[in-house]
Scaffold this active site. Structure first.
Site, short mmCIF file in Angstrom:
data_model
loop_
_atom_site.label_atom_id
_atom_site.label_comp_id
_atom_site.label_asym_id
_atom_site.label_seq_id
_atom_site.Cartn_x
_atom_site.Cartn_y
_atom_site.Cartn_z
CG HIS A 203 70.22 -43.57 17.95
ND1 HIS A 203 68.96 -44.10 18.10
CD2 HIS A 203 70.80 -43.64 19.17
CE1 HIS A 203 68.80 -44.47 19.36
NE2 HIS A 203 69.91 -44.20 20.04
CD GLU A 204 74.59 -43.09 19.76
OE1 GLU A 204 74.52 -42.46 20.83
OE2 GLU A 204 74.08 -44.21 19.62
CG HIS B 154 71.19 -40.14 22.55
ND1 HIS B 154 70.18 -40.29 23.48
CD2 HIS B 154 71.34 -41.35 21.96
CE1 HIS B 154 69.75 -41.55 23.46
NE2 HIS B 154 70.43 -42.21 22.54
#
Length: 166
Positions: free
Chosen positions: A138-139, A142
């Site tokens: 998820h990070e 980003h």
């Protein structure tokens, strides 16, 4: 200092972040601020630099804050992280501080191997499984300008209004 978390549709959240070196002016203080911000939010387990205003390839992850199955390395700060290996994906629900009122079903690998540098510039390899693997993916998304809404199969069937956010 607790940093403001940017909300979708802020353009920085759609930006591919820049590589950084450990001696970058202001990086150490920024990492301290990103950590203070992460721990300010009770259920926050990861933040990427662009979520708090910098287009830098920096993430902070601490999946041990929530009791979910998988590895728990505690706090991991990585500069210029990348994934070298992934297991097959499965559908999981996730949320994001930049989309505080929604969650979504996203295909994520159950295990990943992540590489990067720590804040001192030492090479780091993390083998993550379960919830922690999802947080790392998820990070890293980003840092490449993606939010979980970009990964759902259908905005109509895979995105849900959060019942409670804390």
């Amino acid at each position: 200092m607790i940093l403001d978390v940017l909300d979708v549709p802020h353009p920085l959240l759609k930006t591919r972040c820049h590589l950084v070196e450990p001696d970058l002016d202001g990086l150490s203080a920024f990492i301290d601020d990103i950590l203070e911000t992460l721990y300010h939010y009770p259920r926050c387990v990861g933040l990427a630099a662009n979520q708090v205003g910098k287009p830098w390839r920096v993430i902070a992850v601490d999946a041990s804050r929530i009791d979910k199955p998988g590895t728990q390395h505690g706090l991991v700060v990585l500069l210029n992280p990348w994934i070298s290996a992934r297991s097959s994906p499965s559908l999981l629900r996730e949320g994001c501080l930049s989309l505080p009122h929604y969650t979504g079903n996203v295909l994520r690998s159950a295990a990943v191997v992540i590489h990067g540098k720590d804040r001192a510039g030492n090479v780091v390899e993390v083998k993550a499984e379960g919830f922690e693997a999802v947080v790392f993916q998820h990070e890293l998304d980003h840092l490449d300008g993606f939010v979980f809404l970009d990964r759902v199969a259908s905005l109509e069937t895979d995105v849900f209004r959060r019942k409670k956010y804390c």
